[in-house]
Scaffold this motif. Structure first.
Motif, PDB file in Angstrom:
ATOM      1  N   VAL A   3      13.109   4.857  -4.705  1.00 59.46           N
ATOM      2  CA  VAL A   3      12.795   6.272  -4.910  1.00 59.46           C
ATOM      3  C   VAL A   3      14.120   6.970  -5.172  1.00 59.46           C
ATOM      4  CG1 VAL A   3      11.921   8.407  -3.890  1.00 59.46           C
ATOM      5  CG2 VAL A   3      10.741   6.253  -3.437  1.00 59.46           C
ATOM      6  N   PRO A   4      14.313   7.557  -6.360  1.00 63.28           N
ATOM      7  CA  PRO A   4      15.594   8.180  -6.683  1.00 63.28           C
ATOM      8  C   PRO A   4      16.031   9.158  -5.604  1.00 63.28           C
ATOM      9  CG  PRO A   4      14.193   8.109  -8.621  1.00 63.28           C
ATOM     10  CD  PRO A   4      13.343   7.665  -7.468  1.00 63.28           C
ATOM     11  N   GLY A   5      17.307   9.058  -5.243  1.00 67.32           N
ATOM     12  CA  GLY A   5      17.871   9.948  -4.242  1.00 67.32           C
ATOM     13  C   GLY A   5      17.663   9.489  -2.820  1.00 67.32           C
ATOM     14  N   PHE A   6      16.623   8.715  -2.579  1.00 62.60           N
ATOM     15  CA  PHE A   6      16.322   8.248  -1.231  1.00 62.60           C
ATOM     16  C   PHE A   6      16.735   6.795  -1.032  1.00 62.60           C
ATOM     17  CE2 PHE A   6      13.864  12.064  -1.405  1.00 62.60           C
ATOM     18  CZ  PHE A   6      13.853  12.528  -0.098  1.00 62.60           C
ATOM     19  N   ALA A   7      16.396   5.933  -1.960  1.00 63.96           N
ATOM     20  CA  ALA A   7      16.806   4.531  -1.867  1.00 63.96           C
ATOM     21  C   ALA A   7      16.558   3.854  -3.205  1.00 63.96           C
ATOM     22  CB  ALA A   7      16.039   3.806  -0.763  1.00 63.96           C
ATOM     23  N   GLU A   8      17.634   3.432  -3.845  1.00 60.25           N
ATOM     24  CA  GLU A   8      17.528   2.652  -5.076  1.00 60.25           C
ATOM     25  C   GLU A   8      18.902   2.050  -5.381  1.00 60.25           C
ATOM     26  OE1 GLU A   8      16.500   4.947  -8.503  1.00 60.25           O
ATOM     27  OE2 GLU A   8      18.108   6.396  -8.220  1.00 60.25           O
ATOM     28  N   ASP A  54      15.641  -5.546  10.920  1.00 63.32           N
ATOM     29  CA  ASP A  54      16.006  -5.012  12.233  1.00 63.32           C
ATOM     30  C   ASP A  54      15.553  -3.568  12.402  1.00 63.32           C
ATOM     31  OD1 ASP A  54      17.546  -7.407  12.843  1.00 63.32           O
ATOM     32  OD2 ASP A  54      19.005  -6.626  11.393  1.00 63.32           O
ATOM     33  N   MET A  55      15.402  -2.864  11.299  1.00 62.38           N
ATOM     34  CA  MET A  55      14.963  -1.476  11.315  1.00 62.38           C
ATOM     35  C   MET A  55      14.377  -1.155   9.954  1.00 62.38           C
ATOM     36  SD  MET A  55      18.616   0.594  10.987  1.00 62.38           S
ATOM     37  CE  MET A  55      17.846   2.141  10.483  1.00 62.38           C
ATOM     38  N   LEU A  56      13.575  -0.105   9.918  1.00 63.45           N
ATOM     39  CA  LEU A  56      12.970   0.350   8.676  1.00 63.45           C
ATOM     40  C   LEU A  56      13.422   1.774   8.437  1.00 63.45           C
ATOM     41  CD1 LEU A  56      10.879  -0.379   6.418  1.00 63.45           C
ATOM     42  CD2 LEU A  56       9.138   0.684   7.875  1.00 63.45           C
ATOM     43  N   ALA A  57      14.000   2.033   7.276  1.00 62.23           N
ATOM     44  CA  ALA A  57      14.464   3.382   6.928  1.00 62.23           C
ATOM     45  C   ALA A  57      13.981   3.682   5.514  1.00 62.23           C
ATOM     46  CB  ALA A  57      15.985   3.480   7.022  1.00 62.23           C
ATOM     47  N   ARG A  58      12.764   4.107   5.422  1.00 57.71           N
ATOM     48  CA  ARG A  58      12.157   4.482   4.140  1.00 57.71           C
ATOM     49  C   ARG A  58      11.158   5.588   4.429  1.00 57.71           C
ATOM     50  NH1 ARG A  58       7.362   2.736   2.521  1.00 57.71           N
ATOM     51  NH2 ARG A  58       7.933   1.987   0.435  1.00 57.71           N
ATOM     52  N   ASN A  59      10.583   6.168   3.395  1.00 56.76           N
ATOM     53  CA  ASN A  59       9.710   7.321   3.604  1.00 56.76           C
ATOM     54  C   ASN A  59       8.436   6.899   4.333  1.00 56.76           C
ATOM     55  OD1 ASN A  59       9.351   5.839   1.242  1.00 56.76           O
ATOM     56  ND2 ASN A  59       8.286   7.488   0.195  1.00 56.76           N
ATOM     57  N   THR A  60       8.549   6.839   5.652  1.00 56.54           N
ATOM     58  CA  THR A  60       7.463   6.388   6.522  1.00 56.54           C
ATOM     59  C   THR A  60       7.165   7.474   7.550  1.00 56.54           C
ATOM     60  OG1 THR A  60       8.073   4.065   6.233  1.00 56.54           O
ATOM     61  CG2 THR A  60       6.740   4.614   8.162  1.00 56.54           C
ATOM     62  N   PRO A 114      -5.936   3.268  -8.014  1.00 58.93           N
ATOM     63  CA  PRO A 114      -5.091   2.623  -7.000  1.00 58.93           C
ATOM     64  C   PRO A 114      -3.800   2.076  -7.584  1.00 58.93           C
ATOM     65  CG  PRO A 114      -6.947   1.216  -7.578  1.00 58.93           C
ATOM     66  CD  PRO A 114      -7.173   2.515  -8.280  1.00 58.93           C
ATOM     67  N   ILE A 115      -2.706   2.263  -6.844  1.00 53.80           N
ATOM     68  CA  ILE A 115      -1.387   1.744  -7.236  1.00 53.80           C
ATOM     69  C   ILE A 115      -0.712   1.156  -5.998  1.00 53.80           C
ATOM     70  CG2 ILE A 115      -1.037   3.207  -9.263  1.00 53.80           C
ATOM     71  CD1 ILE A 115       0.680   4.172  -6.060  1.00 53.80           C
ATOM     72  N   GLU A 116       0.329   0.329  -6.238  1.00 50.88           N
ATOM     73  CA  GLU A 116       1.022  -0.356  -5.142  1.00 50.88           C
ATOM     74  C   GLU A 116       2.376   0.264  -4.817  1.00 50.88           C
ATOM     75  OE1 GLU A 116       0.072  -2.854  -3.174  1.00 50.88           O
ATOM     76  OE2 GLU A 116      -1.920  -2.926  -4.074  1.00 50.88           O
ATOM     77  N   THR A 117       3.107   0.697  -5.848  1.00 51.74           N
ATOM     78  CA  THR A 117       4.468   1.198  -5.649  1.00 51.74           C
ATOM     79  C   THR A 117       4.652   2.518  -6.381  1.00 51.74           C
ATOM     80  OG1 THR A 117       5.398   0.121  -7.605  1.00 51.74           O
ATOM     81  CG2 THR A 117       5.313  -1.176  -5.561  1.00 51.74           C
ATOM     82  N   GLY A 118       5.731   3.213  -6.040  1.00 51.30           N
ATOM     83  CA  GLY A 118       6.051   4.447  -6.727  1.00 51.30           C
ATOM     84  C   GLY A 118       6.304   4.231  -8.208  1.00 51.30           C
ATOM     85  N   ALA A 119       6.968   3.126  -8.545  1.00 50.77           N
ATOM     86  CA  ALA A 119       7.244   2.837  -9.955  1.00 50.77           C
ATOM     87  C   ALA A 119       5.953   2.656 -10.736  1.00 50.77           C
ATOM     88  CB  ALA A 119       8.111   1.585 -10.063  1.00 50.77           C
ATOM     89  N   ASP A 159       4.277  12.184  -0.962  1.00 46.31           N
ATOM     90  CA  ASP A 159       5.168  13.167  -0.341  1.00 46.31           C
ATOM     91  C   ASP A 159       5.828  14.017  -1.422  1.00 46.31           C
ATOM     92  OD1 ASP A 159       4.569  11.899   2.054  1.00 46.31           O
ATOM     93  OD2 ASP A 159       6.393  10.687   2.031  1.00 46.31           O
ATOM     94  N   ARG A 160       5.972  15.307  -1.147  1.00 47.12           N
ATOM     95  CA  ARG A 160       6.549  16.196  -2.160  1.00 47.12           C
ATOM     96  C   ARG A 160       7.984  15.817  -2.509  1.00 47.12           C
ATOM     97  NH1 ARG A 160       4.308  21.061  -3.506  1.00 47.12           N
ATOM     98  NH2 ARG A 160       6.331  22.105  -3.561  1.00 47.12           N
ATOM     99  N   SER A 161       8.735  15.305  -1.527  1.00 46.24           N
ATOM    100  CA  SER A 161      10.113  14.886  -1.819  1.00 46.24           C
ATOM    101  C   SER A 161      10.127  13.758  -2.833  1.00 46.24           C
ATOM    102  CB  SER A 161      10.820  14.449  -0.536  1.00 46.24           C
ATOM    103  OG  SER A 161      10.182  13.320   0.038  1.00 46.24           O
ATOM    104  N   ALA A 162       9.200  12.795  -2.697  1.00 43.27           N
ATOM    105  CA  ALA A 162       9.139  11.678  -3.638  1.00 43.27           C
ATOM    106  C   ALA A 162       8.682  12.151  -5.004  1.00 43.27           C
ATOM    107  CB  ALA A 162       8.209  10.596  -3.099  1.00 43.27           C
ATOM    108  N   LEU A 163       7.738  13.092  -5.038  1.00 48.80           N
ATOM    109  CA  LEU A 163       7.306  13.634  -6.329  1.00 48.80           C
ATOM    110  C   LEU A 163       8.483  14.296  -7.052  1.00 48.80           C
ATOM    111  CD1 LEU A 163       3.877  15.277  -5.372  1.00 48.80           C
ATOM    112  CD2 LEU A 163       4.235  13.121  -6.595  1.00 48.80           C
ATOM    113  N   ALA A 164       9.264  15.098  -6.323  1.00 45.10           N
ATOM    114  CA  ALA A 164      10.418  15.764  -6.936  1.00 45.10           C
ATOM    115  C   ALA A 164      11.448  14.750  -7.405  1.00 45.10           C
ATOM    116  CB  ALA A 164      11.044  16.731  -5.930  1.00 45.10           C
ATOM    117  N   ALA A 165      11.661  13.715  -6.596  1.00 39.50           N
ATOM    118  CA  ALA A 165      12.638  12.689  -6.955  1.00 39.50           C
ATOM    119  C   ALA A 165      12.215  11.939  -8.202  1.00 39.50           C
ATOM    120  CB  ALA A 165      12.825  11.724  -5.781  1.00 39.50           C
ATOM    121  N   GLN A 166      10.951  11.569  -8.276  1.00 42.41           N
ATOM    122  CA  GLN A 166      10.485  10.795  -9.418  1.00 42.41           C
ATOM    123  C   GLN A 166      10.393  11.651 -10.677  1.00 42.41           C
ATOM    124  OE1 GLN A 166       7.134   9.388  -7.223  1.00 42.41           O
ATOM    125  NE2 GLN A 166       8.038   7.388  -6.836  1.00 42.41           N
TER     126      GLN A 166
END
Length: 339
Positions: free
Chosen positions: A42-47, A96-102, A173-178, A195-202
Motif C-alpha cells: 500500500v503506497p506510503g504504508f508499506a511497499e 514475530d509481529m504484524l504491522a499492517r493496516n489491521t 470479490p478481490i484478494e489484495t489491494g493491487a 480504509d480511507r487511508s488506503a483509498l487515498a494512498a492507492q
C-alpha cells in the motif's frame, strides 16, 4: 484491511503458538533479525522501492522495533501478507509481529488470541468512485457493484451500511489491494471500499487521480495498529513501548536530528531523560539496554516525522493528521508516561 474469517481455527492456532512463543525476544536476538508481517503493498504504508527496500508508515514500526531490540533498523525480514494469510502467519510463529493496516477488534483480541499493542493510525472505512459516476454520497449507491476484499470487517461493514440504508449491491470479490485497483480501473466495479487511508494512498498512484473521488461518508471505526501473539507479555511490552517511544518523542520535542545530542547526557526534562536512557532503568525492565528508545527514534524519527515523511500532506498521498494528531493538538495520539 481487516480479516474476520477462520476464527475458530486460528483461535486454536493462536493458543498453540502462544504456548511455544513465550521467548520471542530470545528468538529474535538469536536469529539476528526481526520477522515482521506487512501488507503486500500500500503506497506510503508499506511497499518496496525500486531497489526492493521496504518503505512506509507501517514499515517504520518494524524498523523501530528492530533498532530497539537489535540496534539495527535494517535487521528486518519483511513478510508480505494478505488479508487471509496475515493471522495464520502470526499465530504459527512465521512472523514475530504484524504491522499492517489491521483493525483492533474484540474477536481478534480475544478469540484469535492476539494482543494489539496500540494504535498507530485511526482510520475509517470509505468509498471511492469514478468522478463521472455522478454521485456525491454513498447513499446514492443503491444497486452498485462494489470491489470488496472478502472475509474482512470491510465486507461486514459494507453489508451493515447498505442494510441500514435500505440499499442493495453486487460484490466483486478481490484478494489484495493491487487486485482491487486493477478491477476498479478496468471498470469491473462502480465502487471500491476499504480504509480511507488506503483509498487515498492507492488513488495517489493512479495515472489520473482526479478521475476518482472519495465520498464523504466514513462508515466505521478502524483503529489500526501492530499486534503480537498472546502468551508473551515481555515481547508485547517491547513492541508496545517502542511505538509509545515514537509517540512520546514527538510530544517531547525529540527528533531524529537531535536525539543523539539529547541522549548523550541527562538534561533538564526528567521524562526525556527516562525515555532516552540517561536516567532510570526503563530499558532493563523490558530486557533491553538503556539506549533502546534512542536507537528506535534515531532510526525512523518520531511519530510526527514518520507520518509526515510517508503519508503526510507534503507527500503524494496527502493525508492530514486529523485524529492522528497529538492529543495536545486535538487528536487521539497519546502515550502513557515514561516513568
Amino acid at each position: 484491511m481487516k480479516n474476520s474469517v477462520l476464527l475458530g481455527t486460528l483461535a486454536f492456532a493462536g493458543l498453540a503458538a502462544a504456548g511455544a512463543s513465550a521467548a520471542t525476544l530470545d528468538d529474535v536476538k538469536a536469529r539476528g533479525t526481526l520477522n515482521c508481517g506487512v501488507t503486500t503493498g500500500v503506497p506510503g504504508f508499506a511497499e518496496p522501492d525500486a531497489n526492493g527496500v521496504w518503505q512506509g508508515f507501517d514499515v517504520a514500526v518494524c524498523r523501530a522495533v528492530a533498532a530497539a531490540v537489535l540496534g539495527d533498523a535494517d535487521a528486518v525480514t519483511f513478510v508480505p501478507t494478505t488479508g487471509k494469510t496475515r493471522f495464520t502467519a502470526l499465530a504459527s510463529g512465521e512472523i514475530d509481529m504484524l504491522a499492517r493496516n489491521t483493525t483492533w477488534t474484540f474477536s481478534r483480541d480475544t478469540d484469535l488470541k492476539f494482543d494489539f499493542v496500540g494504535v498507530n493510525y485511526y482510520d475509517g472505512q470509505g468509498f471511492m468512485v469514478p468522478a463521472d459516476l455522478g454521485v456525491s454520497s454513498a447513499t446514492e449507491l443503491d444497486g452498485a457493484t462494489v470491489c470488496i476484499q472478502t472475509g474482512t470487517t470491510t465486507e461486514l461493514n459494507l453489508a451493515d451500511y447498505f442494510r441500514v440504508n435500505g440499499m442493495s449491491y453486487e460484490p466483486v470479490p478481490i484478494e489484495t489491494g493491487a487486485e482491487a485497483v486493477q478491477q476498479y480501473l478496468a471498470g469491473a466495479c462502480d465502487v471500491y471500499t476499504t480504509d480511507r487511508s488506503a483509498l487515498a494512498a492507492q488513488r495517489a498512484g493512479f495515472e489520473n487521480p482526479d478521475d476518482s473521488i472519495l465520498l464523504p461518508e466514513v462508515v466505521s471505526k478502524e483503529p489500526l495498529g501492530p499486534l503480537v501473539r498472546h502468551g508473551d507479555s515481555e515481547w508485547a511490552d517491547i513492541v508496545r513501548w517502542t511505538l509509545n517511544a515514537l509517540i512520546s518523542a514527538e510530544e517531547l520535542g525529540v527528533t531524529q536530528a537531535n536525539v543523539e545530542e539529547m541522549g548523550s547526557a541527562a538534561g533538564d526534562n526528567p521524562e526525556v531523560n527516562r525515555l532516552l536512557g540517561t536516567e532510570g532503568e526503563l530499558g532493563a525492565m523490558i530486557g533491553l539496554d538503556a539506549s533502546w528508545a534512542k536507537n528506535a527514534i534515531a532510526a525512523v524519527g518520531n511519530y510526527g516525522e514518520v507520518f509526515d515523511t510517508n503519508i503526510g500532506e507534503g507527500t503524494a498521498i496527502g493525508l492530514a493528521r486529523g485524529l492522528n494528531a497529538q492529543y495536545t493538538d486535538g487528536g487521539l495520539i497519546y502515550s502513557p508516561p515514561f516513568r
